[in-house]
Design an enzyme around this catalytic site. Structure first.
Site, mmCIF file in Angstrom:
data_model
loop_
_atom_site.group_PDB
_atom_site.id
_atom_site.type_symbol
_atom_site.label_atom_id
_atom_site.label_comp_id
_atom_site.label_asym_id
_atom_site.label_seq_id
_atom_site.Cartn_x
_atom_site.Cartn_y
_atom_site.Cartn_z
ATOM 1 N N ASP A 80 0.870 -1.186 0.000
ATOM 2 C CA ASP A 80 0.000 0.000 0.000
ATOM 3 C C ASP A 80 0.900 1.228 0.000
ATOM 4 O O ASP A 80 1.422 1.616 1.045
ATOM 5 C CB ASP A 80 -0.865 0.041 1.263
ATOM 6 C CG ASP A 80 -2.024 -0.935 1.232
ATOM 7 O OD1 ASP A 80 -2.577 -1.156 0.144
ATOM 8 O OD2 ASP A 80 -2.370 -1.475 2.288
ATOM 9 N N ARG A 88 3.684 2.830 3.263
ATOM 10 C CA ARG A 88 4.329 1.757 4.043
ATOM 11 C C ARG A 88 5.848 1.883 4.032
ATOM 12 O O ARG A 88 6.503 1.502 4.987
ATOM 13 C CB ARG A 88 3.926 0.389 3.500
ATOM 14 C CG ARG A 88 2.439 0.154 3.362
ATOM 15 C CD ARG A 88 1.710 0.210 4.681
ATOM 16 N NE ARG A 88 0.300 -0.102 4.508
ATOM 17 C CZ ARG A 88 -0.684 0.491 5.157
ATOM 18 N NH1 ARG A 88 -0.420 1.442 6.039
ATOM 19 N NH2 ARG A 88 -1.938 0.153 4.940
ATOM 20 N N ARG A 149 -7.017 11.079 0.411
ATOM 21 C CA ARG A 149 -6.612 9.933 -0.415
ATOM 22 C C ARG A 149 -7.343 9.985 -1.755
ATOM 23 O O ARG A 149 -6.916 9.341 -2.717
ATOM 24 C CB ARG A 149 -6.935 8.620 0.295
ATOM 25 C CG ARG A 149 -6.166 8.400 1.588
ATOM 26 C CD ARG A 149 -6.710 7.199 2.349
ATOM 27 N NE ARG A 149 -6.569 5.976 1.577
ATOM 28 C CZ ARG A 149 -7.171 4.828 1.899
ATOM 29 N NH1 ARG A 149 -7.985 4.768 2.959
ATOM 30 N NH2 ARG A 149 -6.999 3.751 1.155
ATOM 31 N N LYS A 179 -9.353 1.523 -6.731
ATOM 32 C CA LYS A 179 -10.164 1.152 -5.568
ATOM 33 C C LYS A 179 -11.020 2.335 -5.126
ATOM 34 O O LYS A 179 -10.771 3.464 -5.543
ATOM 35 C CB LYS A 179 -9.259 0.664 -4.425
ATOM 36 C CG LYS A 179 -8.201 1.689 -3.968
ATOM 37 C CD LYS A 179 -7.227 1.078 -2.986
ATOM 38 C CE LYS A 179 -6.258 2.139 -2.462
ATOM 39 N NZ LYS A 179 -5.263 1.592 -1.545
ATOM 40 N N HIS A 180 -12.095 2.121 -4.340
ATOM 41 C CA HIS A 180 -12.653 0.903 -3.775
ATOM 42 C C HIS A 180 -14.083 0.777 -4.307
ATOM 43 O O HIS A 180 -14.975 1.446 -3.770
ATOM 44 C CB HIS A 180 -12.708 0.945 -2.257
ATOM 45 C CG HIS A 180 -11.454 1.348 -1.558
ATOM 46 N ND1 HIS A 180 -10.987 2.647 -1.515
ATOM 47 C CD2 HIS A 180 -10.549 0.607 -0.862
ATOM 48 C CE1 HIS A 180 -9.873 2.704 -0.819
ATOM 49 N NE2 HIS A 180 -9.575 1.484 -0.404
ATOM 50 N N HIS A 192 -12.839 0.059 8.119
ATOM 51 C CA HIS A 192 -11.862 -0.598 8.989
ATOM 52 C C HIS A 192 -12.506 -0.968 10.330
ATOM 53 O O HIS A 192 -12.042 -1.885 11.012
ATOM 54 C CB HIS A 192 -10.664 0.319 9.236
ATOM 55 C CG HIS A 192 -9.834 0.566 8.018
ATOM 56 N ND1 HIS A 192 -10.121 1.564 7.120
ATOM 57 C CD2 HIS A 192 -8.735 -0.068 7.546
ATOM 58 C CE1 HIS A 192 -9.230 1.544 6.151
ATOM 59 N NE2 HIS A 192 -8.385 0.570 6.373
ATOM 60 N N ASP A 262 -11.014 -5.821 -0.792
ATOM 61 C CA ASP A 262 -10.265 -5.088 0.221
ATOM 62 C C ASP A 262 -9.874 -6.099 1.309
ATOM 63 O O ASP A 262 -10.318 -7.256 1.298
ATOM 64 C CB ASP A 262 -11.131 -3.949 0.792
ATOM 65 C CG ASP A 262 -10.313 -2.812 1.382
ATOM 66 O OD1 ASP A 262 -9.098 -2.998 1.596
ATOM 67 O OD2 ASP A 262 -10.883 -1.742 1.639
#
Length: 481
Positions: A80, A88, A149, A179-180, A192, A262
């Site tokens: 990611d 990351r 984002r 995405k998404h 999440h 996801d």
């Protein structure tokens, strides 16, 4: 391939810690498609920075494990890496501003070049897939998950920029993931934590959330990620990632690539489908690649059992495994083609990142010409690193620190600010309630972003960006002419 091999080919798990040995053994035992690298998997050097050589070694080991059963196509090694808060791999790799920067800059060539630059640093480390970009259309501060984002609150622009960024990534040998689907930027719950519900009608979804996905499908993107979002207009109560009508809708747009879920360990799934139970449901619904099941062993066993019991048709597993294998075979060929862009060293794209921020910085309220702070400024807000970077940028621009207008830096999730100059470093929403007469949206906190800010404040550069989404009473498109 045996059923067990095919079941592995549709699973892409995560693991914990920097040692890949156990993950490699699991990949070999279960014939897995590969692995995703998360932040705690990144080897660090003595200074706490990412170790590119160590990361390359880890990815080589995982890639070898994915081919241990003799398959001729490469294993999937993903990460990611969107830029902004979803990063990351930090320094010494190039630090990128938020994806909303591309919407503010409004340049497709810039987005394409940035995608290529980001990917050119990932590919030499062994990554062949990046779970970016997000093509979600943000609705503003009511959107708790996507925010900056998102490249834009404008559906057409979001689609064009996502396609351009994706094309740049592919040119540099990294597979992008759009995405998404069916769109996470217009729901008000974070998947999440729990399952968001998208109450919009099909007509409304077509007019907003689905436009970027249609553009991406038309451009031939290889992978689309489905989100954990319930859409009553498609299938009430069922996450899109596990919903057959959702996959039928995506295929109805003409998508022929790999549909990936996801992460299946997220709250929206685990609260309703614990352990590995979501995997065969998603597969039967139409997913081709199942990302990050909470327990990959349970997920693998559940798929094998579901095929044996007829709950997942054998032809559906064949179709999914074939799509993944075909994509990776194609990627292996294109990566060695004469037109492929060469890899680049870690940190080699700093100038490109700075160019993105210089093109994105937006004067939401304030002067469009001349110096905003003629001699110096005071600094408040932000982190220690933010203030240090701004001070370095100010020195470069000829601004002193300690006297002059008060610049208040507002980070991710920060509150509106007073003072003389309010500057948002992530999504621009806090500017709506800020009392400061000068309001600046920066969309990033890299050194290049602060250099762009200081240059504008000193009058050494213009602020060419435009708001890519409405901010309170400031409509989308607000900015200097």
């Amino acid at each position: 391939m045996s059923v067990e091999q095919k079941a592995g080919q549709v699973l892409m798990p995560l693991y914990t810690g920097p040692d890949p040995a156990a993950q490699a053994a699991t990949i070999e035992r279960l014939h897995l498609a590969g692995s995703i690298i998360m932040g705690d998997n990144v080897p660090l050097d003595a200074n706490g920075l990412a170790n590119p050589a160590g990361m390359t070694t880890v990815n080589q080991r995982l890639s070898q494990a994915a081919r241990a059963d003799g398959r001729p196509w490469p294993g999937l090694i993903g990460v990611d890496q969107e830029g902004g808060i979803v990063t990351r791999l930090g320094a010494p790799l190039t630090e990128w501003p938020t994806p909303m920067s591309y919407g503010a800059a409004g340049s497709m060539p810039l987005a394409r070049d940035a995608g290529a630059a980001m990917a050119s640093e990932l590919a030499p480390l062994g990554f062949n897939l990046d779970f970016a970009p997000s093509s979600d259309v943000t609705i503003g501060p009511a959107d708790p998950t996507i925010g900056a984002r998102s490249m834009s609150g404008n559906p057409e622009q979001a689609g064009q920029l996502a396609v351009a960024f994706s094309q740049g990534m592919q040119a540099a040998n990294v597979l992008p993931v759009i995405k998404h689907f069916p769109g996470h930027g217009s729901v008000t719950v974070d998947s999440h934590q729990a399952l968001p519900v998208q109450p919009a009608s099909i007509a409304d979804l077509e007019a907003r959330d689905w436009k970027p996905f249609r553009a991406a499908v038309a451009a031939g993107v290889p992978i689309v990620m489905t989100g954990h979002i319930a859409v009553p207009a498609l299938e009430p109560g069922v996450p899109a990632s596990l919903s057959a009508p959702t996959y039928a809708t995506l295929r109805g747009m003409g998508f022929k690539g790999v549909a990936v879920t996801d992460a299946l360990n997220m709250g929206a799934i685990q609260k309703q489908y614990p352990g590995g139970s979501a995997a065969p449901i998603a597969l039967a619904a139409g997913a081709d690649l199942l990302l990050m099941p909470a327990d990959v062993g349970q997920a693998h066993a559940a798929i094998v059992a579901a095929v044996a019991a007829g709950r997942v048709p054998a032809a559906r597993l064949d179709e999914a495994a074939t799509r993944v294998a075909t994509m990776m075979t194609w990627r292996g060929r294109t990566a060695s083609s004469p037109g492929a862009l060469p890899g680049a060293g870690p940190g080699s794209s700093g100038d490109m990142s700075a160019r993105v921020s210089a093109g994105a910085i937006t004067m939401v309220s304030g002067p469009c010409g001349g110096p905003v702070a003629p001699a110096g400024v005071r600094i408040a807000g932000g982190s220690d690193q933010d203030r240090a970077r701004f001070a370095a940028a100010a020195a470069k621009a000829g601004l002193s620190i300690g006297r002059g207008p008060l610049v208040t830096l507002i980070g991710n999730g920060g509150r509106p600010a007073g003072g003389d100059i309010a500057v948002t470093l992530d999504a621009p929403w806090p500017l709506a309630g800020s009392a400061a007469p000068v309001k600046v949206a920066l969309y990033g906190r890299s050194q290049g972003a602060f250099d762009a800010l200081a240059a504008v404040l000193a009058g050494n550069a213009a602020a060419p960006g435009k708001l890519p989404a409405a901010v309170g009473s400031f409509p989308a498109g607000t900015g200097c002419p």
